[in-house]
Design a protein around this motif. Structure first.
Motif, PDB file in Angstrom:
ATOM      1  N   ARG A  51       0.821  -1.205   0.000  1.00 27.50           N
ATOM      2  CA  ARG A  51       0.000   0.000   0.000  1.00 27.50           C
ATOM      3  C   ARG A  51       0.858   1.260   0.000  1.00 27.50           C
ATOM      4  O   ARG A  51       0.555   2.230  -0.697  1.00 27.50           O
ATOM      5  N   ALA A  52       1.934   1.266   0.783  1.00 25.44           N
ATOM      6  CA  ALA A  52       2.780   2.455   0.810  1.00 25.44           C
ATOM      7  C   ALA A  52       3.482   2.662  -0.531  1.00 25.44           C
ATOM      8  O   ALA A  52       3.647   3.785  -0.993  1.00 25.44           O
ATOM      9  N   ARG A  53       3.895   1.554  -1.173  1.00 22.80           N
ATOM     10  CA  ARG A  53       4.520   1.686  -2.502  1.00 22.80           C
ATOM     11  C   ARG A  53       3.529   2.258  -3.506  1.00 22.80           C
ATOM     12  O   ARG A  53       3.880   3.090  -4.344  1.00 22.80           O
ATOM     13  N   ALA A  54       2.282   1.777  -3.412  1.00 19.16           N
ATOM     14  CA  ALA A  54       1.272   2.310  -4.327  1.00 19.16           C
ATOM     15  C   ALA A  54       1.038   3.794  -4.077  1.00 19.16           C
ATOM     16  O   ALA A  54       0.864   4.581  -5.007  1.00 19.16           O
ATOM     17  N   ALA A  55       1.055   4.183  -2.793  1.00 12.47           N
ATOM     18  CA  ALA A  55       0.874   5.600  -2.473  1.00 12.47           C
ATOM     19  C   ALA A  55       2.042   6.429  -2.997  1.00 12.47           C
ATOM     20  O   ALA A  55       1.846   7.533  -3.531  1.00 12.47           O
ATOM     21  N   VAL A  75      -7.977  15.298  -9.022  1.00 13.13           N
ATOM     22  CA  VAL A  75      -8.271  14.096  -8.251  1.00 13.13           C
ATOM     23  C   VAL A  75      -9.195  14.472  -7.099  1.00 13.13           C
ATOM     24  O   VAL A  75      -8.946  15.441  -6.379  1.00 13.13           O
ATOM     25  N   PRO A  76     -10.278  13.726  -6.871  1.00 15.57           N
ATOM     26  CA  PRO A  76     -11.206  14.065  -5.779  1.00 15.57           C
ATOM     27  C   PRO A  76     -10.511  14.046  -4.426  1.00 15.57           C
ATOM     28  O   PRO A  76      -9.563  13.301  -4.186  1.00 15.57           O
ATOM     29  N   ASP A  77     -11.022  14.878  -3.506  1.00 11.62           N
ATOM     30  CA  ASP A  77     -10.431  14.986  -2.181  1.00 11.62           C
ATOM     31  C   ASP A  77     -10.430  13.647  -1.463  1.00 11.62           C
ATOM     32  O   ASP A  77      -9.468  13.302  -0.763  1.00 11.62           O
ATOM     33  N   GLY A  78     -11.515  12.892  -1.611  1.00 10.89           N
ATOM     34  CA  GLY A  78     -11.590  11.609  -0.926  1.00 10.89           C
ATOM     35  C   GLY A  78     -10.521  10.641  -1.377  1.00 10.89           C
ATOM     36  O   GLY A  78      -9.964   9.893  -0.559  1.00 10.89           O
ATOM     37  N   VAL A  79     -10.197  10.658  -2.670  1.00 10.80           N
ATOM     38  CA  VAL A  79      -9.155   9.771  -3.193  1.00 10.80           C
ATOM     39  C   VAL A  79      -7.792  10.180  -2.648  1.00 10.80           C
ATOM     40  O   VAL A  79      -6.988   9.332  -2.227  1.00 10.80           O
ATOM     41  N   VAL A  80      -7.526  11.491  -2.641  1.00 10.79           N
ATOM     42  CA  VAL A  80      -6.244  11.972  -2.123  1.00 10.79           C
ATOM     43  C   VAL A  80      -6.086  11.604  -0.653  1.00 10.79           C
ATOM     44  O   VAL A  80      -5.043  11.098  -0.222  1.00 10.79           O
ATOM     45  N   GLN A  81      -7.133  11.833   0.135  1.00 11.11           N
ATOM     46  CA  GLN A  81      -7.052  11.508   1.554  1.00 11.11           C
ATOM     47  C   GLN A  81      -6.857  10.021   1.772  1.00 11.11           C
ATOM     48  O   GLN A  81      -6.097   9.600   2.650  1.00 11.11           O
ATOM     49  N   HIS A  82      -7.540   9.205   0.964  1.00  5.82           N
ATOM     50  CA  HIS A  82      -7.411   7.755   1.135  1.00  5.82           C
ATOM     51  C   HIS A  82      -5.999   7.284   0.804  1.00  5.82           C
ATOM     52  O   HIS A  82      -5.418   6.462   1.524  1.00  5.82           O
ATOM     53  N   CYS A 106      -4.353  17.318   4.307  1.00  3.71           N
ATOM     54  CA  CYS A 106      -4.741  15.937   4.591  1.00  3.71           C
ATOM     55  C   CYS A 106      -3.972  15.358   5.774  1.00  3.71           C
ATOM     56  O   CYS A 106      -4.353  14.298   6.294  1.00  3.71           O
ATOM     57  N   VAL A 107      -2.898  16.036   6.180  1.00  7.81           N
ATOM     58  CA  VAL A 107      -2.060  15.498   7.258  1.00  7.81           C
ATOM     59  C   VAL A 107      -2.834  15.290   8.555  1.00  7.81           C
ATOM     60  O   VAL A 107      -2.649  14.264   9.230  1.00  7.81           O
ATOM     61  N   PRO A 108      -3.720  16.195   8.975  1.00  5.36           N
ATOM     62  CA  PRO A 108      -4.430  15.961  10.243  1.00  5.36           C
ATOM     63  C   PRO A 108      -5.266  14.692  10.272  1.00  5.36           C
ATOM     64  O   PRO A 108      -5.640  14.234  11.352  1.00  5.36           O
ATOM     65  N   TYR A 109      -5.556  14.105   9.116  1.00  5.23           N
ATOM     66  CA  TYR A 109      -6.429  12.933   9.068  1.00  5.23           C
ATOM     67  C   TYR A 109      -5.652  11.629   8.933  1.00  5.23           C
ATOM     68  O   TYR A 109      -6.260  10.571   8.749  1.00  5.23           O
ATOM     69  N   LEU A 110      -4.328  11.687   9.003  1.00  7.89           N
ATOM     70  CA  LEU A 110      -3.541  10.465   8.938  1.00  7.89           C
ATOM     71  C   LEU A 110      -3.810   9.614  10.176  1.00  7.89           C
ATOM     72  O   LEU A 110      -3.867  10.131  11.294  1.00  7.89           O
ATOM     73  N   PRO A 111      -3.954   8.301  10.021  1.00  4.43           N
ATOM     74  CA  PRO A 111      -4.252   7.459  11.193  1.00  4.43           C
ATOM     75  C   PRO A 111      -3.018   7.023  11.974  1.00  4.43           C
ATOM     76  O   PRO A 111      -3.143   6.622  13.130  1.00  4.43           O
TER      77      PRO A 111
END
Length: 489
Positions: A51-55, A75-82, A106-111
Motif C-alpha cells: 500500500r505504501a509503494r502504491a501511495a 483528483v477528488p479529495d476523498g481519493v487523495v485523503q485515502h 490531509c495530514v491531520p487525518y492520517l491514522p
C-alpha cells in the motif's frame, strides 16, 4: 491542552516550516525494515508495504504530471485523503506535506505515524531537534490512532505527546532502549502511558519493570507486549492486573526469577519467553486461552485450559520438573522441547493431551537430578492407542529410542492399526540398537493406514566405526522399499 488546527492563511504550517528549514532534523530516504518479533500495522506498512509503494507511485505520478496531462487538483479529495492515509513513515509524510496546500491539509487525518530507528541523524537526536520534530508531527495529526517510535527520543517529552492525542490514540509502540538516558530507575517513566486511557495495543521494548508502573487501570487494553525487560514477579502481577481485559499477552526475552502468577479471564493468546537457567515457576489462570507458548520455566501450572488448541513448552537450559495442565480436550498442536525433562512431567502432558493431532517431541534426556538419563521404554501400541487422533508426529532421538526398546513392540498383532497418522519426521542420532529401530520404522509404515510421508533425518551420527555405515545402508534399503512414502535427509 487544546488541539492545534491547521490554518495556512494565519500562520505557517509546522510541516512547511520544518521542510523549509532544510530538513535539519529529519532526513528523507528509504526506510529500513524494523526488527520486531511481530510488527505493528504502522511499522509493517512503513517497512515493506504494497500500500505504501502504491501511495508513493501515486505521489510521484501526480508530481510528474502523469496520467495524460491530468492535473493533481483534478483528483477528488476523498481519493487523495485515502491514498495519503496509507502512509505512516514520517519521512514520506513530510515529503507529501511539502507538495501543495491541498496535500498538507490531509495530514491531520492520517491514522498512524511511524518513526524508524534512523529517522533522525545523530546530531539532531543529541541536540533535541528530533524531539521537537516528533512533537510537531504529533501535534499536526489531529486524529492519530497509532504511534510507533523506534528512534531515540527524550522520555521527558513523552507525557506531552501522549496528552496531545490521549483521546484518539489506540496503538502505542515504543523502543525504550533507544530513548535518551533520562529514565528513572524505579520505572516511573512508564506512568505517563496512563494518559492514553483509550489504548487498545501497547508494545514496549527495553523497559525495566522492576516496580509496578502507576499507569492506572487500562480497561480498553487488549494487547500487551514487552520485549527484553528485567522483571520482578510482583511488578509483573500488578502491571497485568491493571489490564484486566487483555486478549493477547507477550513477555519476550525477559529476565525474571521467582514465581510468576497471571490471572486473566479474557486471555486468548499468551507468549512467555524468559531467559536464564534459574528456577522460575508459572501459574496461569486463563479459561479462554487458545494458544500458549512458554519458555524458561521449571514448574508450570495451568488452570482452565479447556479451550487450549496450541501448547508449546520449552526450556533450553536447566530442567523441567513439573507440568500440570489438566485435561486438554481441544488441543491440536503440542510441542515439548528442552535438554532435560522429568519423565513425570512428560507423562503428565501426554496423558492430558490424548486427542492431540500434531505432536513435536524434541527432548534430549530425562531424569529428576543432575544425572542425564535416557527415556524409559515406551510401548508403541499403548502410545498410539492413547493418542488415536495423531496426524503429524515430529519425534527426536530420545523419544524414538524409547519406542525402539526390546519390549516396545511386544504387543503388536494383526488387529492393531494407527488410524490417523499421515506425516512422520524422525531424527536419528545413533546407530545403537539398529535392529529395533528398523523394526519400529517398518511397524510405523505397516500399521499407519493413512501414512503419506515419513522423513528420516540422520543428524550428528558418529561414523567412527562400521556400525554407523551398516545402519545407514539399512536405512537406505528401507527407503527404496518404501520409495513413495519414505525420504531420507
Amino acid at each position: 491542552m487544546g488541539i492545534e488546527h491547521y490554518n495556512t492563511n494565519q500562520r505557517k504550517n509546522p510541516w512547511e516550516r520544518h521542510c523549509q528549514e532544510g530538513h535539519e532534523a529529519l532526513t528523507i530516504g528509504p526506510s529500513p525494515r524494523p526488527i520486531s518479533p511481530r510488527q505493528p500495522p504502522a511499522a509493517a506498512a512503513a517497512a515493506n508495504p504494497k500500500r505504501a509503494r502504491a501511495a508513493r507511485r501515486f505521489v510521484e505520478h501526480m508530481e510528474g504530471g502523469g496520467g495524460g496531462g491530468t492535473d493533481m487538483n483534478a483528483v477528488p479529495d476523498g481519493v487523495v485523503q485515502h491514498v495519503l492515509s496509507m502512509l505512516s513513515n514520517v519521512r514520506d509524510v513530510a515529503a507529501c506535506a511539502c507538495v501543495c496546500r491541498r496535500w498538507r491539509e490531509c495530514v491531520p487525518y492520517l491514522p498512524a505515524l511511524f518513526f524508524p530507528r534512523n529517522a533522525f541523524d545523530t546530531a539532531a537526536a543529541a541536540g533535541g531537534a528530533a524531539d521537537d520534530a516528533i512533537g510537531r508531527m504529533v501535534r499536526s495529526v489531529e486524529r492519530l490512532r497509532e504511534l510507533v517510535i523506534y528512534c531515540p527520543f527524550s522520555m521527558a517529552r513523552l507525557p506531552e505527546w501522549l496528552a496531545l492525542r490521549s483521546t484518539s490514540l489506540r496503538v502505542l509502540e515504543l523502543r525504550m532502549d533507544a530513548a535518551a538516558a533520562d529514565k528513572a530507575e524505579d520505572g516511573g517513566y512508564l506512568d505517563c502511558i496512563g494518559l492514553a486511557r483509550g489504548l487498545e495495543e501497547l508494545r514496549l521494548w527495553g523497559v525495566s519493570l522492576t516496580a509496578a508502573p502507576a499507569w492506572g487501570r487500562l480497561d480498553k487494553l487488549r494487547v500487551l507486549e514487552i520485549v527484553g525487560a528485567p522483571l520482578e514477579d510482583s511488578a509483573v502481577k500488578d502491571a497485568i492486573s491493571a489490564c484486566p481485559n487483555l486478549t493477547d499477552l507477550s513477555l519476550l526475552g525477559c529476565d525474571c526469577s521467582g514465581a510468576v502468577s497471571i490471572e486473566l479471564a479474557l486471555l486468548e493468546r499468551c507468549r512467555l519467553d524468559f531467559l536464564g537457567a534459574g528456577n522460575c515457576s508459572l501459574s496461569l489462570a486463563a479459561p479462554r486461552v487458545e494458544s500458549l507458548e512458554v519458555q524458561g520455566f521449571t514448574w508450570i501450572t495451568l488452570r482452565g485450559g479447556h479451550s487450549l488448541r496450541r501448547l508449546s513448552i520449552a526450556k533450553s537450559t536447566g530442567r523441567v520438573y513439573k507440568v500440570d495442565t489438566g485435561k486438554l480436550p481441544d488441543l491440536e498442536h503440542l510441542s515439548l522441547r528442552g535438554v532435560q525433562w522429568s519423565w513425570a512431567a512428560v507423562s503428565s502432558v501426554l496423558q492430558c493431551a490424548r486427542d492431540v493431532k500434531h505432536l513435536v517431541m524434541k527432548i534430549e534426556f530425562s531424569g529428576d537430578f543432575d544425572a542425564l538419563q535416557p527415556f524409559p521404554e515406551v510401548d508403541l501400541v499403548d502410545f498410539f492407542n492413547s493418542h488415536p487422533n495423531l496426524r503429524k508426529f515430529d519425534i527426536h532421538g530420545a523419544m524414538f529410542a524409547a519406542l525402539c526398546q526390546k519390549n516396545s513392540l511386544k504387543n503388536l498383532d494383526a488387529r492393531f492399526c494407527i488410524p490417523c497418522l499421515e506425516e512422520v519426521l524422525i531424527t536419528v542420532r545413533s546407530p545403537l540398537n539398529a535392529e529395533q529401530k528398523l523394526n519400529t520404522l517398518e511397524s510405523l509404515v505397516k500399521y499407519s493406514v493413512r501414512l503419506r510421508s515419513m522423513v528420516i533425518r540422520i543428524s550428528q551420527m558418529k561414523n567412527c566405526h562400521d556400525a554407523a555405515d551398516d545402519f545407514f545402508e539399512e536405512i537406505c534399503k528401507f527407503k527404496y522399499m518404501n520409495n513413495k512414502k519414505v525420504r531420507v535427509e
